[in-house]
Write a protein that holds these residues in place. Structure first.
Motif, mmCIF file in Angstrom:
data_model
loop_
_atom_site.group_PDB
_atom_site.id
_atom_site.type_symbol
_atom_site.label_atom_id
_atom_site.label_comp_id
_atom_site.label_asym_id
_atom_site.label_seq_id
_atom_site.Cartn_x
_atom_site.Cartn_y
_atom_site.Cartn_z
ATOM 1 N N ALA A 42 -4.553 -11.340 -79.049
ATOM 2 C CA ALA A 42 -4.839 -10.759 -80.404
ATOM 3 C C ALA A 42 -6.292 -9.942 -80.300
ATOM 4 C CB ALA A 42 -5.080 -11.665 -81.454
ATOM 5 N N SER A 43 -7.115 -10.134 -79.295
ATOM 6 C CA SER A 43 -8.346 -9.205 -79.195
ATOM 7 C C SER A 43 -8.569 -8.260 -78.186
ATOM 8 C CB SER A 43 -9.737 -10.110 -79.169
ATOM 9 O OG SER A 43 -9.551 -10.998 -78.027
ATOM 10 N N ALA A 44 -7.043 -8.251 -77.331
ATOM 11 C CA ALA A 44 -7.164 -7.322 -76.178
ATOM 12 C C ALA A 44 -7.576 -5.836 -76.669
ATOM 13 C CB ALA A 44 -6.127 -7.404 -75.171
ATOM 14 N N PRO A 45 -8.339 -5.009 -76.301
ATOM 15 C CA PRO A 45 -8.693 -3.774 -76.485
ATOM 16 C C PRO A 45 -7.519 -2.767 -76.154
ATOM 17 C CG PRO A 45 -10.115 -4.057 -74.468
ATOM 18 C CD PRO A 45 -9.153 -5.324 -74.801
ATOM 19 N N VAL A 46 -6.177 -2.816 -76.943
ATOM 20 C CA VAL A 46 -5.144 -2.022 -76.770
ATOM 21 C C VAL A 46 -5.383 -0.544 -77.856
ATOM 22 C CG1 VAL A 46 -2.731 -1.865 -77.166
ATOM 23 C CG2 VAL A 46 -3.813 -3.959 -76.553
ATOM 24 N N PRO A 47 -5.371 0.383 -76.973
ATOM 25 C CA PRO A 47 -5.443 1.780 -77.818
ATOM 26 C C PRO A 47 -4.148 1.755 -78.836
ATOM 27 C CG PRO A 47 -4.541 2.119 -75.560
ATOM 28 C CD PRO A 47 -4.902 0.624 -75.790
ATOM 29 N N GLY A 48 -4.521 2.663 -79.983
ATOM 30 C CA GLY A 48 -3.423 2.896 -80.779
ATOM 31 C C GLY A 48 -4.217 3.253 -82.181
ATOM 32 N N GLY A 49 -3.352 4.178 -83.010
ATOM 33 C CA GLY A 49 -3.806 4.470 -84.398
ATOM 34 C C GLY A 49 -3.533 3.280 -85.365
ATOM 35 N N PHE A 50 -3.196 2.277 -85.064
ATOM 36 C CA PHE A 50 -2.750 1.324 -86.252
ATOM 37 C C PHE A 50 -3.795 0.251 -86.351
ATOM 38 C CE2 PHE A 50 0.955 2.784 -83.838
ATOM 39 C CZ PHE A 50 1.825 3.187 -84.964
ATOM 40 N N THR A 51 -3.761 -0.302 -87.380
ATOM 41 C CA THR A 51 -4.719 -1.348 -87.821
ATOM 42 C C THR A 51 -4.528 -2.395 -86.777
ATOM 43 O OG1 THR A 51 -4.560 -1.156 -90.231
ATOM 44 C CG2 THR A 51 -5.566 -3.243 -89.589
ATOM 45 N N THR A 52 -3.242 -2.925 -86.595
ATOM 46 C CA THR A 52 -2.951 -3.876 -85.351
ATOM 47 C C THR A 52 -2.193 -3.091 -84.567
ATOM 48 O OG1 THR A 52 -3.407 -5.866 -86.688
ATOM 49 C CG2 THR A 52 -2.227 -6.171 -84.883
ATOM 50 N N PRO A 53 -2.101 -2.645 -83.360
ATOM 51 C CA PRO A 53 -1.330 -1.992 -82.535
ATOM 52 C C PRO A 53 -0.103 -2.734 -82.132
ATOM 53 C CG PRO A 53 -3.736 -1.993 -81.643
ATOM 54 C CD PRO A 53 -3.644 -2.988 -82.551
ATOM 55 N N PRO A 54 1.005 -1.875 -82.058
ATOM 56 C CA PRO A 54 2.278 -2.796 -81.816
ATOM 57 C C PRO A 54 2.219 -3.354 -80.505
ATOM 58 C CG PRO A 54 2.632 -0.555 -82.451
ATOM 59 C CD PRO A 54 1.449 -0.829 -82.202
ATOM 60 N N LEU A 55 1.481 -3.200 -79.641
ATOM 61 C CA LEU A 55 1.479 -3.627 -78.226
ATOM 62 C C LEU A 55 0.570 -5.229 -78.408
ATOM 63 C CD1 LEU A 55 2.163 -3.919 -75.194
ATOM 64 C CD2 LEU A 55 -0.215 -2.917 -74.848
ATOM 65 N N THR A 56 -0.009 -5.093 -79.358
ATOM 66 C CA THR A 56 -1.026 -6.448 -79.372
ATOM 67 C C THR A 56 0.102 -7.498 -80.324
ATOM 68 O OG1 THR A 56 -3.051 -5.346 -79.802
ATOM 69 C CG2 THR A 56 -2.847 -7.413 -80.945
ATOM 70 N N LEU A 57 0.806 -7.015 -81.342
ATOM 71 C CA LEU A 57 1.527 -7.869 -81.975
ATOM 72 C C LEU A 57 2.739 -8.406 -81.007
ATOM 73 C CD1 LEU A 57 2.223 -5.691 -85.056
ATOM 74 C CD2 LEU A 57 0.828 -7.763 -85.097
ATOM 75 N N ALA A 58 3.193 -7.606 -80.023
ATOM 76 C CA ALA A 58 4.094 -7.878 -78.953
ATOM 77 C C ALA A 58 3.745 -9.055 -78.177
ATOM 78 C CB ALA A 58 4.426 -6.594 -78.280
ATOM 79 N N LEU A 59 2.300 -8.824 -77.818
ATOM 80 C CA LEU A 59 1.693 -9.934 -76.694
ATOM 81 C C LEU A 59 1.665 -11.148 -77.703
ATOM 82 C CD1 LEU A 59 -0.966 -7.906 -75.325
ATOM 83 C CD2 LEU A 59 1.046 -8.879 -74.185
ATOM 84 N N ILE A 60 0.985 -11.021 -79.083
ATOM 85 C CA ILE A 60 0.941 -12.164 -79.817
ATOM 86 C C ILE A 60 2.430 -12.942 -79.885
ATOM 87 C CG2 ILE A 60 0.472 -13.107 -82.252
ATOM 88 C CD1 ILE A 60 -1.665 -10.891 -82.181
ATOM 89 N N ALA A 61 3.410 -12.242 -80.025
ATOM 90 C CA ALA A 61 4.718 -12.590 -80.423
ATOM 91 C C ALA A 61 5.249 -13.249 -78.948
ATOM 92 C CB ALA A 61 5.862 -11.575 -80.652
ATOM 93 N N ILE A 62 5.121 -12.738 -77.742
ATOM 94 C CA ILE A 62 5.180 -13.417 -76.549
ATOM 95 C C ILE A 62 4.464 -14.634 -76.279
ATOM 96 C CG2 ILE A 62 5.014 -13.076 -74.224
ATOM 97 C CD1 ILE A 62 5.583 -10.243 -74.565
ATOM 98 N N VAL A 63 3.324 -14.916 -76.941
ATOM 99 C CA VAL A 63 2.573 -16.172 -76.477
ATOM 100 C C VAL A 63 3.094 -17.076 -77.533
ATOM 101 C CG1 VAL A 63 0.306 -17.319 -76.597
ATOM 102 C CG2 VAL A 63 0.514 -14.914 -75.633
ATOM 103 N N ALA A 64 3.355 -16.748 -78.774
ATOM 104 C CA ALA A 64 3.870 -17.573 -79.678
ATOM 105 C C ALA A 64 5.391 -18.213 -79.420
ATOM 106 C CB ALA A 64 3.927 -17.074 -81.088
ATOM 107 N N ALA A 65 6.181 -17.217 -79.007
ATOM 108 C CA ALA A 65 7.661 -17.855 -78.461
ATOM 109 C C ALA A 65 7.328 -18.597 -77.269
ATOM 110 C CB ALA A 65 8.362 -16.628 -78.007
ATOM 111 N N LEU A 66 6.409 -18.640 -76.425
ATOM 112 C CA LEU A 66 6.359 -19.464 -75.299
ATOM 113 C C LEU A 66 5.752 -20.882 -75.912
ATOM 114 C CD1 LEU A 66 4.768 -17.115 -72.495
ATOM 115 C CD2 LEU A 66 7.083 -18.093 -72.337
#
Length: 146
Positions: A42-66
């Motif tokens: 959730a805190s990884a510095p991922v570039p993106g023009g969003f409030t929460t970048p899509p890559l961050t959300l994908a990483l959170i979803a992967i960890v949650a699924a595991l």
């Protein structure tokens, strides 16, 4: 000699107790690992023009699924891990542990515990792990015919 299927009732207890204690020990380690992993994702510095970048959300979803898969497959480990995650969040909130802003020191375990308490992601993952483990335990311990 007559062969019998009757057991003494004590033969399986030490083995079951040992496996349960081992599962609880593994659950403590897994809980600490998932708390750290979800906070880092959730805190990884991922570039993106969003409030929460899509890559961050994908990483959170992967960890949650595991985490959910772990809790479903090994319910005692998942239940213990979920309790550990919620305990770490409660410790960080109760101790008012501070964290550094987004993008700084995001690999540090102390920062991850504090960020987890502030973000809410570990709380959701911990509660989901407890629920998944409880459902798995309920499913496996249903009496025949229900």
């Amino acid at each position: 000699m007559v062969a019998s299927d009757i057991s003494t009732g004590l033969s399986g207890r030490p083995r079951v107790l040992g496996r349960t204690l081992a599962s609880i020990g593994v659950g403590i380690l897994v809980g600490a690992l998932y708390d750290y992993a979800i906070a880092v994702a959730a805190s990884a510095p991922v570039p993106g023009g969003f409030t929460t970048p899509p890559l961050t959300l994908a990483l959170i979803a992967i960890v949650a699924a595991l985490a959910v898969a772990t809790a479903w497959r090994w319910p005692v480990v998942g239940l213990t891990a979920g309790i550990v995650v919620l305990g770490l969040v409660a410790f960080a909130v109760g101790g008012r542990i501070g964290w550094t802003p987004y993008g700084y020191d995001w690999w540090s375990p102390f920062n991850a515990v504090a960020f987890g308490a502030a973000s809410g992601y570990p709380t959701i993952v911990g509660a989901t792990m407890i629920t998944s483990a409880a459902l798995s335990l309920r499913r496996t311990h249903q009496p025949v015919g229900e």
